[in-house]
Design a protein around this motif. Structure first.
Motif, PDB file in Angstrom:
ATOM      1  N   TYR B   7     -33.878 -81.438 -37.654  1.00  0.00           N
ATOM      2  CA  TYR B   7     -33.032 -82.913 -37.299  1.00  0.00           C
ATOM      3  C   TYR B   7     -31.950 -82.227 -36.890  1.00  0.00           C
ATOM      4  O   TYR B   7     -31.165 -81.539 -37.665  1.00  0.00           O
ATOM      5  N   ASP B   8     -31.032 -83.524 -36.505  1.00  0.00           N
ATOM      6  CA  ASP B   8     -29.744 -83.672 -35.954  1.00  0.00           C
ATOM      7  C   ASP B   8     -29.413 -84.451 -35.710  1.00  0.00           C
ATOM      8  O   ASP B   8     -30.320 -85.580 -35.226  1.00  0.00           O
ATOM      9  N   VAL B   9     -28.779 -85.019 -37.357  1.00  0.00           N
ATOM     10  CA  VAL B   9     -29.154 -87.160 -37.359  1.00  0.00           C
ATOM     11  C   VAL B   9     -27.489 -86.618 -38.013  1.00  0.00           C
ATOM     12  O   VAL B   9     -26.352 -85.847 -38.350  1.00  0.00           O
ATOM     13  N   LEU B  53     -33.989 -93.199 -38.814  1.00  0.00           N
ATOM     14  CA  LEU B  53     -32.844 -92.944 -37.886  1.00  0.00           C
ATOM     15  C   LEU B  53     -32.238 -93.817 -37.061  1.00  0.00           C
ATOM     16  O   LEU B  53     -32.403 -95.102 -37.065  1.00  0.00           O
ATOM     17  N   GLU B  55     -31.833 -94.382 -33.459  1.00  0.00           N
ATOM     18  CA  GLU B  55     -32.846 -93.874 -32.269  1.00  0.00           C
ATOM     19  C   GLU B  55     -31.725 -93.248 -30.974  1.00  0.00           C
ATOM     20  O   GLU B  55     -32.733 -92.305 -30.452  1.00  0.00           O
ATOM     21  N   GLU B  57     -28.496 -92.203 -31.790  1.00  0.00           N
ATOM     22  CA  GLU B  57     -27.905 -91.295 -32.072  1.00  0.00           C
ATOM     23  C   GLU B  57     -28.023 -90.076 -32.473  1.00  0.00           C
ATOM     24  O   GLU B  57     -27.827 -88.617 -32.579  1.00  0.00           O
ATOM     25  N   ASP B  58     -29.553 -89.935 -33.307  1.00  0.00           N
ATOM     26  CA  ASP B  58     -30.517 -88.624 -34.137  1.00  0.00           C
ATOM     27  C   ASP B  58     -31.312 -87.930 -33.185  1.00  0.00           C
ATOM     28  O   ASP B  58     -32.141 -89.359 -32.522  1.00  0.00           O
ATOM     29  N   SER B  59     -31.685 -86.720 -33.994  1.00  0.00           N
ATOM     30  CA  SER B  59     -33.047 -86.607 -32.830  1.00  0.00           C
ATOM     31  C   SER B  59     -33.238 -85.359 -34.196  1.00  0.00           C
ATOM     32  O   SER B  59     -32.865 -85.076 -35.201  1.00  0.00           O
ATOM     33  N   VAL B  60     -35.288 -85.421 -34.476  1.00  0.00           N
ATOM     34  CA  VAL B  60     -36.206 -85.364 -34.565  1.00  0.00           C
ATOM     35  C   VAL B  60     -36.949 -84.604 -34.441  1.00  0.00           C
ATOM     36  O   VAL B  60     -37.859 -84.866 -33.242  1.00  0.00           O
TER      37      VAL B  60
END
Lengths: 87, 87
Positions: B7-9, B53, B55, B57-60
């Motif tokens: 993840y990149d949050v 999340l 949606e 800004e964040d990525s999983v």
């Protein structure tokens, strides 16, 4: 073979690791790469990564799958990089 | 099934995402988890992740493999967490 590569390296080595991995694989997220790669090219990438890493401080983890078909990918939220606009 | 989750949050959500993923998978590196998980438990994890999340800004990203045997793992440098001291 298809691989997923994740690295966690000290700040002073991030730039070089990013540049190195980008030559062999697709960047998909912060410190995360994926892509099709041959045994020879993977050996080349790993020997260059080893030369760059500090084995005490840094970590690189690879997951190798015989084929991309054996891996189902799912993305939640933003897809940082679309593979299809690279291929 | 066996999965790898990265993840990149945004900073303000990292703590909650780490806590959530730790309840289902093994932490192996900064923002990287792996582990065996059932369809039901994965659905549960993903619905909680979606609730958490942003949606935009964040990525999983998840990579699912039918079995761990289809994935060969290799570590260069320091292994942040040894799976065997957790099992």
């Amino acid at each position: 073979m298809y691989i997923i590569l994740v690295y966690d390296v000290k700040q002073q080595r991030v730039g070089r690791m990013l540049k190195l991995c980008r030559r062999y694989l697709h960047w998909i997220q912060n410190s995360v790469f994926e892509g099709e790669i041959s045994e020879v090219k993977l050996a080349e990438l790993l020997s260059k990564a080893r030369a760059l890493l500090d084995e005490e401080e840094d970590s690189v983890i690879l997951f190798k799958s015989r084929t991309q078909q054996w891996l189902e990918k799912q993305v939640l939220g933003r897809e940082r990089s679309r593979l299809d606009n690279i291929l």
